[in-house]
Motif scaffolding. Structure first.
Motif, PDB file in Angstrom:
ATOM      1  N   ALA A 258       0.819  -1.211   0.000  1.00  0.00           N
ATOM      2  CA  ALA A 258       0.000   0.000   0.000  1.00  0.00           C
ATOM      3  C   ALA A 258       0.857   1.267   0.000  1.00  0.00           C
ATOM      4  N   THR A 259       1.901   1.267   0.812  1.00  0.00           N
ATOM      5  CA  THR A 259       2.752   2.451   0.917  1.00  0.00           C
ATOM      6  C   THR A 259       3.491   2.733  -0.390  1.00  0.00           C
ATOM      7  N   HIS A 260       4.013   1.698  -1.019  1.00  0.00           N
ATOM      8  CA  HIS A 260       4.745   1.894  -2.278  1.00  0.00           C
ATOM      9  C   HIS A 260       3.817   2.372  -3.391  1.00  0.00           C
ATOM     10  N   LEU A 261       2.583   1.897  -3.415  1.00  0.00           N
ATOM     11  CA  LEU A 261       1.612   2.389  -4.392  1.00  0.00           C
ATOM     12  C   LEU A 261       1.333   3.874  -4.167  1.00  0.00           C
ATOM     13  N   LEU A 262       1.138   4.243  -2.912  1.00  0.00           N
ATOM     14  CA  LEU A 262       0.831   5.639  -2.593  1.00  0.00           C
ATOM     15  C   LEU A 262       2.022   6.536  -2.910  1.00  0.00           C
ATOM     16  N   ASP A 263       3.231   6.059  -2.631  1.00  0.00           N
ATOM     17  CA  ASP A 263       4.440   6.835  -2.933  1.00  0.00           C
ATOM     18  C   ASP A 263       4.570   7.126  -4.417  1.00  0.00           C
ATOM     19  N   ARG A 264       4.024   6.230  -5.249  1.00  0.00           N
ATOM     20  CA  ARG A 264       4.164   6.370  -6.698  1.00  0.00           C
ATOM     21  C   ARG A 264       2.929   6.945  -7.365  1.00  0.00           C
ATOM     22  N   GLY A 265       2.053   7.547  -6.552  1.00  0.00           N
ATOM     23  CA  GLY A 265       0.959   8.324  -7.122  1.00  0.00           C
ATOM     24  C   GLY A 265      -0.395   7.653  -7.183  1.00  0.00           C
ATOM     25  N   ALA A 266      -0.534   6.424  -6.684  1.00  0.00           N
ATOM     26  CA  ALA A 266      -1.840   5.767  -6.717  1.00  0.00           C
ATOM     27  C   ALA A 266      -2.803   6.486  -5.776  1.00  0.00           C
ATOM     28  N   GLY A 267      -4.054   6.600  -6.169  1.00  0.00           N
ATOM     29  CA  GLY A 267      -5.067   7.261  -5.358  1.00  0.00           C
ATOM     30  C   GLY A 267      -5.454   6.426  -4.146  1.00  0.00           C
ATOM     31  N   ILE A 268      -5.802   7.098  -3.064  1.00  0.00           N
ATOM     32  CA  ILE A 268      -6.124   6.408  -1.822  1.00  0.00           C
ATOM     33  C   ILE A 268      -7.351   5.516  -1.976  1.00  0.00           C
ATOM     34  N   VAL A 270      -8.296   3.945  -4.736  1.00  0.00           N
ATOM     35  CA  VAL A 270      -7.891   2.754  -5.489  1.00  0.00           C
ATOM     36  C   VAL A 270      -7.226   1.758  -4.542  1.00  0.00           C
ATOM     37  N   ILE A 271      -6.352   2.261  -3.683  1.00  0.00           N
ATOM     38  CA  ILE A 271      -5.663   1.401  -2.720  1.00  0.00           C
ATOM     39  C   ILE A 271      -6.671   0.768  -1.759  1.00  0.00           C
ATOM     40  N   LYS A 272      -7.680   1.533  -1.369  1.00  0.00           N
ATOM     41  CA  LYS A 272      -8.741   1.002  -0.498  1.00  0.00           C
ATOM     42  C   LYS A 272      -9.394  -0.220  -1.128  1.00  0.00           C
ATOM     43  N   GLU A 273      -9.710  -0.132  -2.415  1.00  0.00           N
ATOM     44  CA  GLU A 273     -10.362  -1.259  -3.098  1.00  0.00           C
ATOM     45  C   GLU A 273      -9.409  -2.444  -3.217  1.00  0.00           C
ATOM     46  N   LEU A 274      -8.144  -2.183  -3.515  1.00  0.00           N
ATOM     47  CA  LEU A 274      -7.177  -3.275  -3.644  1.00  0.00           C
ATOM     48  C   LEU A 274      -6.973  -4.007  -2.319  1.00  0.00           C
ATOM     49  N   LEU A 275      -6.975  -3.248  -1.222  1.00  0.00           N
ATOM     50  CA  LEU A 275      -6.770  -3.845   0.101  1.00  0.00           C
ATOM     51  C   LEU A 275      -8.033  -4.512   0.632  1.00  0.00           C
ATOM     52  N   GLY A 276      -9.180  -4.165   0.073  1.00  0.00           N
ATOM     53  CA  GLY A 276     -10.430  -4.745   0.552  1.00  0.00           C
ATOM     54  C   GLY A 276     -10.932  -4.111   1.824  1.00  0.00           C
ATOM     55  N   HIS A 277     -10.580  -2.833   2.046  1.00  0.00           N
ATOM     56  CA  HIS A 277     -11.065  -2.127   3.229  1.00  0.00           C
ATOM     57  C   HIS A 277     -12.517  -1.707   3.021  1.00  0.00           C
ATOM     58  N   ALA A 278     -13.342  -1.892   4.037  1.00  0.00           N
ATOM     59  CA  ALA A 278     -14.731  -1.453   3.948  1.00  0.00           C
ATOM     60  C   ALA A 278     -14.843   0.051   4.175  1.00  0.00           C
ATOM     61  N   ASP A 279     -13.895   0.610   4.914  1.00  0.00           N
ATOM     62  CA  ASP A 279     -13.940   2.021   5.299  1.00  0.00           C
ATOM     63  C   ASP A 279     -12.655   2.704   4.846  1.00  0.00           C
ATOM     64  N   THR A 283      -7.695   2.889   5.395  1.00  0.00           N
ATOM     65  CA  THR A 283      -6.627   3.035   4.398  1.00  0.00           C
ATOM     66  C   THR A 283      -5.796   4.288   4.648  1.00  0.00           C
ATOM     67  N   GLN A 284      -6.391   5.280   5.265  1.00  0.00           N
ATOM     68  CA  GLN A 284      -5.718   6.574   5.396  1.00  0.00           C
ATOM     69  C   GLN A 284      -4.506   6.538   6.303  1.00  0.00           C
ATOM     70  N   ILE A 285      -4.321   5.454   7.067  1.00  0.00           N
ATOM     71  CA  ILE A 285      -3.129   5.345   7.912  1.00  0.00           C
ATOM     72  C   ILE A 285      -1.865   5.370   7.058  1.00  0.00           C
ATOM     73  N   TYR A 286      -1.970   4.931   5.800  1.00  0.00           N
ATOM     74  CA  TYR A 286      -0.795   4.880   4.934  1.00  0.00           C
ATOM     75  C   TYR A 286      -0.378   6.263   4.444  1.00  0.00           C
ATOM     76  N   THR A 287      -1.282   7.244   4.507  1.00  0.00           N
ATOM     77  CA  THR A 287      -0.900   8.583   4.072  1.00  0.00           C
ATOM     78  C   THR A 287       0.156   9.159   4.997  1.00  0.00           C
ATOM     79  N   GLY A 288       0.123   8.781   6.281  1.00  0.00           N
ATOM     80  CA  GLY A 288       1.147   9.262   7.214  1.00  0.00           C
ATOM     81  C   GLY A 288       2.515   8.758   6.843  1.00  0.00           C
ATOM     82  N   THR A 289       2.613   7.505   6.422  1.00  0.00           N
ATOM     83  CA  THR A 289       3.887   6.938   6.000  1.00  0.00           C
ATOM     84  C   THR A 289       4.423   7.683   4.799  1.00  0.00           C
ATOM     85  N   SER A 290       3.552   7.984   3.848  1.00  0.00           N
ATOM     86  CA  SER A 290       3.998   8.644   2.626  1.00  0.00           C
ATOM     87  C   SER A 290       4.366  10.105   2.869  1.00  0.00           C
TER      88      SER A 290
END
Length: 311
Positions: A258-268, A270-279, A283-290
């Protein structure tokens, strides 16, 4: 209701109506039973004599206070509080208690820890260290590539069947929390590793291989479906070869995905759907890492950036 029979009804509600996972059900049951045991101990009564209408907000706070005194983590307090809130809400809506003492009860705030991740170059090196001169080695590489390429959960990987894999389209079907189905794409390295493994997979089957095992995508050396502890040991082994990250678990590969996708410009989203998060909040915890990654890049690259010493 007596002797925690109401808890049994709530558990069946979670299993049947909410379609909760077995781990979720187990956690709820443990948390709520702990709370009800605490109530019985405070009132010096047997479970069979428990009157749920006696439970009030003060009792809930006393229980949470006792957990804090035992040095329970904030994340544990938040989870246990949420379990009891859900249970009492269920009891109120089903007419088993006259009022909901957990209504408007504030949940303990969780500690917001940034997820542990591994750098892309370290993950690439890790893949190279896996020896693939045996069926089990090819299986291990396929597992590591698929975990990192898709970000799927450990339980989702263990539950994969060969029919869930579409190598031609480079995608895999997984069943996540609440039996929610999603399709995840994967890249060329994972595709190659999977093809090589599947060519040797028949060599892992044997007399112990049952009907369910024959459907399983990944098999143990004895021909059974892989199990969580085996995957955890493999991930820890291979990660320990290339990095010093404190947590060496399959979830680290999910965090890294998730972090590497976000670092390279993937939308949050899109990452939510890939991870299978209901909410989306999960997913937004990864924005802090980036944000930390961007800050470090800025400090290194910009001539007028502040230095760490100036903060």
């Amino acid at each position: 209701m007596s002797d925690f029979l109401l808890l049994g009804r709530f558990i069946r509600y979670l299993e049947i109506e909410r379609n909760a996972s077995s781990k979720t059900v187990e956690a709820y049951q443990c948390d709520i039973r702990q709370f009800l045991d605490f109530c019985c101990m405070e009132w010096e009564i047997r479970p069979v004599d428990l009157d749920y209408n006696r439970i009030d907000r003060l009792m809930i706070r006393l229980w949470l206070g006792s957990l804090m005194s035992s040095k329970a983590a904030k994340s544990t307090l938040a989870r246990k509080s949420a379990s009891v809130r859900s249970f009492l809400k269920f009891a109120y809506k089903r007419g088993q208690i006259l009022h909901n003492p957990a209504h408007m009860l504030m949940n303990p705030k969780k500690e917001h820890r940034l997820p542990k991740t591994v750098r892309p170059d370290e993950l690439g090196l890790m893949m190279e260290t896996i020896e693939t001169d045996s069926p089990s080695g090819k299986r291990d590489l396929a597992i590591m590539e698929l975990l990192y390429s898709t970000g799927m959960r450990l339980s989702e990987l263990v539950g994969l069947n060969t029919s869930d894999l579409d190598l031609n389209r480079k995608r895999v079907k997984v069943f996540g929390k609440g039996a929610r189905e999603r399709i995840i794409p994967f890249g060329d390295p994972a595709s190659t590793a999977l093809r090589n493994y599947l060519a040797d997979r028949p060599q892992l089957t044997g007399s112990k291989t049952g009907e369910d095992d024959r459907n399983a995508l990944f098999l143990t050396d004895s021909g059974k479906r892989v199990y969580p502890r085996l995957i955890q040991r493999k991930v820890s082994l291979y990660l320990s070869r290339v990095c010093e990250v404190s947590q060496k678990s399959p979830h680290v590969l999910r965090h890294s995905f998730a972090t590497h996708l976000l670092d390279r410009g993937a939308g949050i989203r899109v990452i939510k759907e890939l991870l299978g998060h209901a909410d989306l909040a999960a997913t937004q915890i990864y924005t802090g890492t980036s944000v930390e990654h961007l800050r470090n890049v800025y400090r290194t690259a910009h001539p007028r950036a502040d230095t760490p010493d100036s903060e």
